[in-house]
Design an enzyme around this catalytic site. Structure first.
Site, short mmCIF file in Angstrom:
data_model
loop_
_atom_site.label_atom_id
_atom_site.label_comp_id
_atom_site.label_asym_id
_atom_site.label_seq_id
_atom_site.Cartn_x
_atom_site.Cartn_y
_atom_site.Cartn_z
N LYS A 11 36.55 42.42 35.61
CA LYS A 11 36.00 41.12 35.24
C LYS A 11 37.03 40.30 34.49
O LYS A 11 38.00 40.82 33.93
CB LYS A 11 34.74 41.29 34.37
CG LYS A 11 34.99 41.75 32.93
CD LYS A 11 35.16 40.59 31.97
CE LYS A 11 35.49 40.93 30.56
NZ LYS A 11 36.71 41.69 30.27
N GLY A 148 43.99 48.41 30.23
CA GLY A 148 44.36 47.87 28.93
C GLY A 148 44.77 46.41 28.96
O GLY A 148 45.43 45.93 28.04
N GLY A 150 42.44 43.86 29.39
CA GLY A 150 41.27 43.02 29.14
C GLY A 150 40.49 42.65 30.38
O GLY A 150 39.76 41.66 30.38
N LEU A 151 40.61 43.47 31.44
CA LEU A 151 39.95 43.16 32.71
C LEU A 151 38.77 44.07 33.00
O LEU A 151 38.29 44.12 34.13
CB LEU A 151 40.97 43.25 33.86
CG LEU A 151 42.17 42.31 33.74
CD1 LEU A 151 43.15 42.56 34.88
CD2 LEU A 151 41.74 40.85 33.73
N SER A 153 38.47 47.45 32.94
CA SER A 153 38.72 48.65 33.75
C SER A 153 37.82 49.81 33.35
O SER A 153 37.30 50.52 34.21
CB SER A 153 40.20 49.06 33.67
OG SER A 153 40.57 49.36 32.34
N GLU A 199 30.34 53.16 28.22
CA GLU A 199 31.16 52.26 27.40
C GLU A 199 31.03 52.57 25.91
O GLU A 199 32.01 52.45 25.16
CB GLU A 199 30.74 50.81 27.66
CG GLU A 199 31.27 50.22 28.95
CD GLU A 199 32.70 49.77 28.79
OE1 GLU A 199 32.97 48.58 28.54
OE2 GLU A 199 33.59 50.63 28.93
N ASP A 210 31.01 43.52 29.88
CA ASP A 210 31.86 44.05 30.95
C ASP A 210 31.06 44.87 31.96
O ASP A 210 31.17 44.68 33.17
CB ASP A 210 32.98 44.92 30.37
CG ASP A 210 34.06 44.10 29.67
OD1 ASP A 210 33.83 42.90 29.43
OD2 ASP A 210 35.12 44.67 29.37
#
Length: 473
Positions: A11, A148, A150-151, A153, A199, A210
């Site tokens: 995201k 790492g 910020g997407l 993962s 998470e 996320d």
């Protein structure tokens, strides 16, 4: 059971980062970079479960019968697939500790932390949703999402694990093309709830945005005014699927450091900082208002220009808050010079990634890449840009914004993906041998993605199925 596969997207924050920390709204959307989980079943005589994650060099096997089933099955502790779990049980974490603490014990601390957090998330879900009679399996994970950066993962991986385990206990129905939207939403929410538990194991106090985007796909309007209460999450099923450039600065950054910068600025200059945060909120709401309009046409160039200009405004406000970085500004300068789209940082800033919404048409009048006054094609401009980005150490991904969420390939056979009669079976060795993002996408990719010129190539490969509540409305 035959081997099967689950996939979930990463995201990006499209509008509203940092303001969202201070009670404002943000829009987050799925991207077509994805994680893929292959579940392979072993013979009944085997009593082991393995987690193989070659992207982070994690490969560990546990004896199923030696796992702490008694702790997880106590009446006061037992959770069911339909339960809402909002916090981790310290007694269950303590029961897992001996089965996690030996993993990568001699590895550097940062590697050990990643391996042990991943293993904790996997085991917590495996023991919560399974039973001691669970089949012996190998769970093999590959991802095309930079880790790492910020997407999302980790959330993508948590969604894959949650969906796979729920499928194994037959707690999900579908996905199938004529599934009603309410039923789709129920399945997505079930996956999302348990992905959030994963998470929690990895991040401690995640926002939940996320895993929500990764589960449901498309985009959401996310807002949290009280951290003691759940956030407000509104699905944006009409958010347009757009070609997107994603540029990784490869500059490490700390979310907490960047958030603290804005907090200090707000303390020192409260009136000015609040005006900037309010302006970011106006940007988010303006984008949301346009997308929510009845009759909104995502193919209208003027609508795309409107959304793109908001991207530019949002970035400028984030620069004023002090959360950009020279590498992010260099990327923006290169893309602005090429004239191919609208660019901003995404996530915490201070490094990480930039995103660019591409303009629908590029001509010599709009771009600085023409030769002798002749129009340059989008493909030519992107090739030239890629060379410049690579020369300066940046990593470029051509992806799509606001696509599908979690998907299933059951069994793990791609229908005629390589011309083989009856389709191509995806086994563990083929999956592990796939080299890099290109190899993974070529073997198991859910879609053919975006061409070099930024145009879609035809959607989802045959065999993959998705829960799509927007289609059943």
């Amino acid at each position: 059971m035959p081997a099967f596969m689950v996939s979930a997207p990463g995201k990006v924050i499209v509008y509203g980062e940092h303001a969202v920390v201070h009670g404002k709204a943000a829009i987050a959307a799925a991207i077509s970079l994805r994680s893929y989980l292959l579940v392979t079943f072993l013979s009944k005589s085997r009593r082991t479960v393995s987690l193989r994650f070659p992207d982070i060099s994690l490969d560990h096997t546990w004896n199923i019968d030696a796992l702490p089933w008694s702790a997880f099955s106590q009446p006061s502790k037992k959770k069911y697939y339909y339960d809402l779990v909002t916090s981790l049980d310290p007694d269950l974490l303590a029961a897992l500790e001996p089965h996690v603490s030996t993993i990568s014990a001699k590895a550097p601390e940062h590697v050990r932390k990643i391996h042990q957090a991943s293993a904790t998330a996997f085991l917590y879900l495996f023991l919560s949703l399974g039973s001691q009679k669970s089949a012996a399996c190998v769970y093999t994970l590959r991802s095309t999402i930079p880790i790492g950066a910020g997407l999302g993962s980790s959330a993508s991986i948590a969604v894959c694990l949650s969906a796979a385990l729920l499928l194994q206990i037959r707690a999900l129905s579908g996905p199938h093309p004529d599934q009603p939207s309410q039923e789709c939403e129920l399945q997505i929410e079930r996956i999302n709830r348990w992905a959030f538990v994963g998470e929690l194991c990895i991040h401690g106090n995640p926002s939940g945005v996320d895993n929500t985007v990764s589960s449901g796909g498309k985009a959401v309007l996310f807002k949290r005014t009280d951290y003691k209460k759940p956030p407000s999450v509104r699905p944006l099923h009409d958010f347009p699927e757009l070609p997107l450039l994603l540029i990784n600065t490869r500059q490490s950054r700390s979310t907490s450091v960047e958030v603290a910068k804005v907090a200090r600025l707000k303390e020192t200059h409260p009136e000015t900082t609040n005006l900037l945060l309010d302006a970011i909120d106006r940007v988010t709401e303006s984008a949301h208002s346009l997308i929510s309009e009845e009759g909104f046409d995502p193919d209208d160039p003027e609508n795309l220009r409107y959304l793109g200009e908001l991207i530019t405004i949002n970035h400028g406000l984030l620069v004023s808050l002090g959360v950009s970085h020279p590498k992010l500004e260099r990327i923006r300068a290169l893309i602005d010079h090429a004239g191919i789209g609208w660019t901003k940082l995404t996530g915490a800033g201070g490094g990480g990634c930039a995103i660019t919404i591409l303009k629908p048409e590029i001509t010599a009048n709009e771009a600085n890449g023409s030769i002798d006054g002749a129009p340059s094609s989008k493909a030519e401009l992107l090739r030239d840009l890629e060379k410049k980005l690579e020369a300066e150490g940046f990593e470029k991904f051509e992806t799509t914004l606001a696509g599908d969420g979690v998907g299933v390939l059951w069994p793990a056979v791609l229908q005629n993906a390589s011309g083989e009669e009856g389709g191509e079976e995806i086994d563990q060795e083929k999956f592990l041998r796939a080299e890099g993002n290109a190899g993974i996408e070529a073997l198991v990719g859910v879609g053919t993605g975006v061409t070099e010129g930024g145009e879609g190539e035809g959607g989802v490969r045959e065999g993959w199925r998705f829960w799509r509540p927007w289609e059943g409305r």
